[in-house]
Every structure is written in C-alpha cells, then in structure tokens.
Write a protein that holds these residues in place. Structure first.
Motif, PDB file in Angstrom:
ATOM      1  N   LEU A 218       0.857  -1.190   0.000  1.00 19.74           N
ATOM      2  CA  LEU A 218       0.000   0.000   0.000  1.00 19.74           C
ATOM      3  C   LEU A 218       0.888   1.234   0.000  1.00 19.74           C
ATOM      4  O   LEU A 218       1.753   1.381   0.854  1.00 19.74           O
ATOM      5  N   PHE A 219       0.695   2.099  -0.974  1.00 16.79           N
ATOM      6  CA  PHE A 219       1.402   3.374  -1.028  1.00 16.79           C
ATOM      7  C   PHE A 219       0.399   4.486  -0.800  1.00 16.79           C
ATOM      8  O   PHE A 219      -0.639   4.522  -1.460  1.00 16.79           O
ATOM      9  N   ILE A 220       0.692   5.371   0.123  1.00 13.12           N
ATOM     10  CA  ILE A 220      -0.169   6.527   0.366  1.00 13.12           C
ATOM     11  C   ILE A 220       0.683   7.765   0.143  1.00 13.12           C
ATOM     12  O   ILE A 220       1.718   7.949   0.779  1.00 13.12           O
ATOM     13  N   TYR A 221       0.234   8.609  -0.765  1.00 11.33           N
ATOM     14  CA  TYR A 221       0.970   9.809  -1.130  1.00 11.33           C
ATOM     15  C   TYR A 221       0.006  10.985  -1.105  1.00 11.33           C
ATOM     16  O   TYR A 221      -1.138  10.863  -1.523  1.00 11.33           O
ATOM     17  N   GLY A 222       0.437  12.104  -0.606  1.00 16.52           N
ATOM     18  CA  GLY A 222      -0.408  13.285  -0.605  1.00 16.52           C
ATOM     19  C   GLY A 222       0.270  14.445   0.088  1.00 16.52           C
ATOM     20  O   GLY A 222       1.339  14.304   0.688  1.00 16.52           O
ATOM     21  N   PRO A 223      -0.368  15.605   0.041  1.00 15.78           N
ATOM     22  CA  PRO A 223       0.208  16.785   0.681  1.00 15.78           C
ATOM     23  C   PRO A 223       0.106  16.714   2.209  1.00 15.78           C
ATOM     24  O   PRO A 223      -0.520  15.815   2.763  1.00 15.78           O
ATOM     25  N   VAL A 224       0.688  17.672   2.848  1.00 17.69           N
ATOM     26  CA  VAL A 224       0.685  17.748   4.308  1.00 17.69           C
ATOM     27  C   VAL A 224      -0.743  17.935   4.827  1.00 17.69           C
ATOM     28  O   VAL A 224      -1.521  18.701   4.267  1.00 17.69           O
ATOM     29  N   GLY A 225      -1.075  17.218   5.884  1.00 21.63           N
ATOM     30  CA  GLY A 225      -2.326  17.455   6.593  1.00 21.63           C
ATOM     31  C   GLY A 225      -3.551  16.748   6.061  1.00 21.63           C
ATOM     32  O   GLY A 225      -4.670  17.121   6.394  1.00 21.63           O
ATOM     33  N   VAL A 226      -3.387  15.709   5.241  1.00 15.86           N
ATOM     34  CA  VAL A 226      -4.571  15.018   4.715  1.00 15.86           C
ATOM     35  C   VAL A 226      -4.818  13.675   5.402  1.00 15.86           C
ATOM     36  O   VAL A 226      -5.786  13.009   5.068  1.00 15.86           O
ATOM     37  N   GLY A 227      -3.953  13.275   6.342  1.00 11.58           N
ATOM     38  CA  GLY A 227      -4.226  12.097   7.143  1.00 11.58           C
ATOM     39  C   GLY A 227      -3.400  10.864   6.838  1.00 11.58           C
ATOM     40  O   GLY A 227      -3.781   9.763   7.229  1.00 11.58           O
ATOM     41  N   LYS A 228      -2.280  11.007   6.166  1.00 11.13           N
ATOM     42  CA  LYS A 228      -1.455   9.843   5.824  1.00 11.13           C
ATOM     43  C   LYS A 228      -0.975   9.129   7.091  1.00 11.13           C
ATOM     44  O   LYS A 228      -1.112   7.909   7.205  1.00 11.13           O
ATOM     45  N   THR A 229      -0.427   9.865   8.034  1.00 16.89           N
ATOM     46  CA  THR A 229       0.078   9.277   9.269  1.00 16.89           C
ATOM     47  C   THR A 229      -1.053   8.652  10.072  1.00 16.89           C
ATOM     48  O   THR A 229      -0.917   7.551  10.611  1.00 16.89           O
ATOM     49  N   HIS A 230      -2.174   9.337  10.143  1.00 12.47           N
ATOM     50  CA  HIS A 230      -3.330   8.811  10.872  1.00 12.47           C
ATOM     51  C   HIS A 230      -3.748   7.461  10.291  1.00 12.47           C
ATOM     52  O   HIS A 230      -4.017   6.509  11.033  1.00 12.47           O
ATOM     53  N   LEU A 231      -3.792   7.346   8.968  1.00 13.65           N
ATOM     54  CA  LEU A 231      -4.182   6.084   8.336  1.00 13.65           C
ATOM     55  C   LEU A 231      -3.181   4.972   8.644  1.00 13.65           C
ATOM     56  O   LEU A 231      -3.574   3.833   8.929  1.00 13.65           O
ATOM     57  N   MET A 232      -1.887   5.287   8.595  1.00 13.05           N
ATOM     58  CA  MET A 232      -0.875   4.266   8.894  1.00 13.05           C
ATOM     59  C   MET A 232      -1.001   3.780  10.341  1.00 13.05           C
ATOM     60  O   MET A 232      -0.927   2.588  10.612  1.00 13.05           O
ATOM     61  N   HIS A 233      -1.209   4.708  11.265  1.00 14.18           N
ATOM     62  CA  HIS A 233      -1.388   4.331  12.664  1.00 14.18           C
ATOM     63  C   HIS A 233      -2.694   3.551  12.853  1.00 14.18           C
ATOM     64  O   HIS A 233      -2.748   2.606  13.651  1.00 14.18           O
ATOM     65  N   ALA A 234      -3.735   3.944  12.148  1.00 12.83           N
ATOM     66  CA  ALA A 234      -5.015   3.233  12.249  1.00 12.83           C
ATOM     67  C   ALA A 234      -4.879   1.788  11.778  1.00 12.83           C
ATOM     68  O   ALA A 234      -5.457   0.881  12.362  1.00 12.83           O
ATOM     69  N   ILE A 235      -4.119   1.579  10.711  1.00 13.63           N
ATOM     70  CA  ILE A 235      -3.876   0.210  10.228  1.00 13.63           C
ATOM     71  C   ILE A 235      -3.152  -0.582  11.320  1.00 13.63           C
ATOM     72  O   ILE A 235      -3.547  -1.705  11.658  1.00 13.63           O
ATOM     73  N   ALA A 236      -2.104   0.009  11.885  1.00 13.14           N
ATOM     74  CA  ALA A 236      -1.339  -0.679  12.941  1.00 13.14           C
ATOM     75  C   ALA A 236      -2.212  -0.967  14.145  1.00 13.14           C
ATOM     76  O   ALA A 236      -2.144  -2.069  14.722  1.00 13.14           O
ATOM     77  N   ASN A 237      -3.054  -0.037  14.544  1.00 13.60           N
ATOM     78  CA  ASN A 237      -3.935  -0.242  15.695  1.00 13.60           C
ATOM     79  C   ASN A 237      -4.967  -1.325  15.432  1.00 13.60           C
ATOM     80  O   ASN A 237      -5.375  -2.037  16.353  1.00 13.60           O
ATOM     81  N   THR A 238      -5.415  -1.452  14.203  1.00 12.99           N
ATOM     82  CA  THR A 238      -6.411  -2.479  13.863  1.00 12.99           C
ATOM     83  C   THR A 238      -5.767  -3.856  13.816  1.00 12.99           C
ATOM     84  O   THR A 238      -6.328  -4.836  14.293  1.00 12.99           O
ATOM     85  N   VAL A 239      -4.569  -3.930  13.271  1.00 18.94           N
ATOM     86  CA  VAL A 239      -3.896  -5.212  13.091  1.00 18.94           C
ATOM     87  C   VAL A 239      -3.385  -5.772  14.416  1.00 18.94           C
ATOM     88  O   VAL A 239      -3.472  -6.960  14.675  1.00 18.94           O
ATOM     89  N   TYR A 240      -2.836  -4.905  15.282  1.00 20.19           N
ATOM     90  CA  TYR A 240      -2.233  -5.391  16.520  1.00 20.19           C
ATOM     91  C   TYR A 240      -3.092  -5.157  17.711  1.00 20.19           C
ATOM     92  O   TYR A 240      -3.707  -4.290  17.993  1.00 20.19           O
TER      93      TYR A 240
END
Length: 177
Positions: A155-177
């Motif tokens: 999964l590649f997530i690309y975008g400008p600052v402030g659109v939620g890329k980090t939040h999505l990555m952390h959400a994936i980690a929180n769901t998986v673990y």
C-alpha cells in the motif's frame, strides 16, 4: 438547466451505486458532477487526476450510454479536474471550524501497556475525518487492515501535508495489533 443536470447525474450515480462496491462508489463516483451538457458534449468534473483516470478507464463507456439513453442524442464526454463540495461538506466545514467552537479540552495521551511503541493508540479508523482529499486512501487502508498482506500489497499513500497519511498508517497498525 441546473436541475436537469442534477437529475441526469443522479440517474448515472444511481445506476453505478447498484453495480460497484460501496468503497469504489464513494471514492470514485460520488465526488463527481455533471457540469454542463452543451452541443452534445457532457462536461464531467472529477476531484483529482487519479479519480479522473479511473472514470475514463472504467466507467466512461457506461456513463456515455446512460446519458445518451436519457437525452435521446449522441453525447461526447469531456472530463475536467474540479472538486465539487457538497452542501453537507460545506456545513461540516463551517461547524467544525475553530472559529465557531469553544476551546476543546486537550485529551491526555493514554499509555497503553503492551501497545506498539511509537504508534499512537488514539489514531483509529473510528476517529479519522474522511474528506474529499483523503477518501481515496481511506477505503484501501481499511481493506489492508482487514486483510493484512493480501489486499493492496504493498500500500502506497501519497499526498500533501495534513490530509491524514500518518493517521491512516497508525489506524492500520492499531487495527492489526
């Protein structure tokens, strides 16, 4: 003419709502609009080049058929990039603006024992603010969390600052673990 365009586009969206997955519908088709229908040319707005490409490659033929059936004349499609905010989105922007809200109390960081280091436990899919700038990344991120290693690998997530890329990555980690 505005009402006619809205009615025509609603017919197109209704057709696809029954044929494609909810994620594809919300990410690709819902944020689009029929801007004009002049001289047998239908101008369709898409919010980004990615959505525009998907519309042209996957749905253009059916869109053309539906519009020709509804209007009774031969139609050519013309796609442009233009975000079309909905009335609900405009209202939400105004209501969520810090100028209109009282100061909110800060939430303390809760240390969760046994949680992954450096992963924020408060970044989840439940509290992620989906908007037109990040909805295309939101659905695949949920699929990755549900089917780790199988869906959208990698999964590649690309975008400008402030659109939620980090939040999505952390959400994936929180769901998986």
């Amino acid at each position: 003419m505005e009402g006619t365009l809205t009615t025509l586009w609603t017919t197109v969206l209704t057709h696809f709502q029954q044929k494609v997955s909810l994620g594809n519908f919300n990410a690709i088709l819902k944020p689009t609009a029929l801007l004009s229908l002049d001289d047998d040319i239908a101008t369709i707005a898409a919010p980004s080049t990615m959505v525009l490409g998907m519309l042209q490659n996957r749905f253009a033929k059916e869109i053309k058929e539906i519009l020709e059936k509804q209007t009774g004349k031969k139609i050519d499609l013309f796609f442009i990039i233009k975000a079309m905010p909905t009335a609900a989105a405009k209202k939400k922007i105004i209501e969520d603006s810090p100028l209109f809200n009282e100061k909110r109390p800060e939430k303390p960081m809760i240390a969760v024992v046994g949680h992954l280091p450096r992963v924020r436990p408060d970044f989840t899919f439940n509290n992620f603010a989906v908007s037109s700038s990040n909805q295309l990344a939101f659905v695949p991120s949920q699929k990755v969390a549900e089917n780790i290693g199988k869906a959208y690998n990698p999964l590649f997530i690309y975008g400008p600052v402030g659109v939620g890329k980090t939040h999505l990555m952390h959400a994936i980690a929180n769901t998986v673990y």
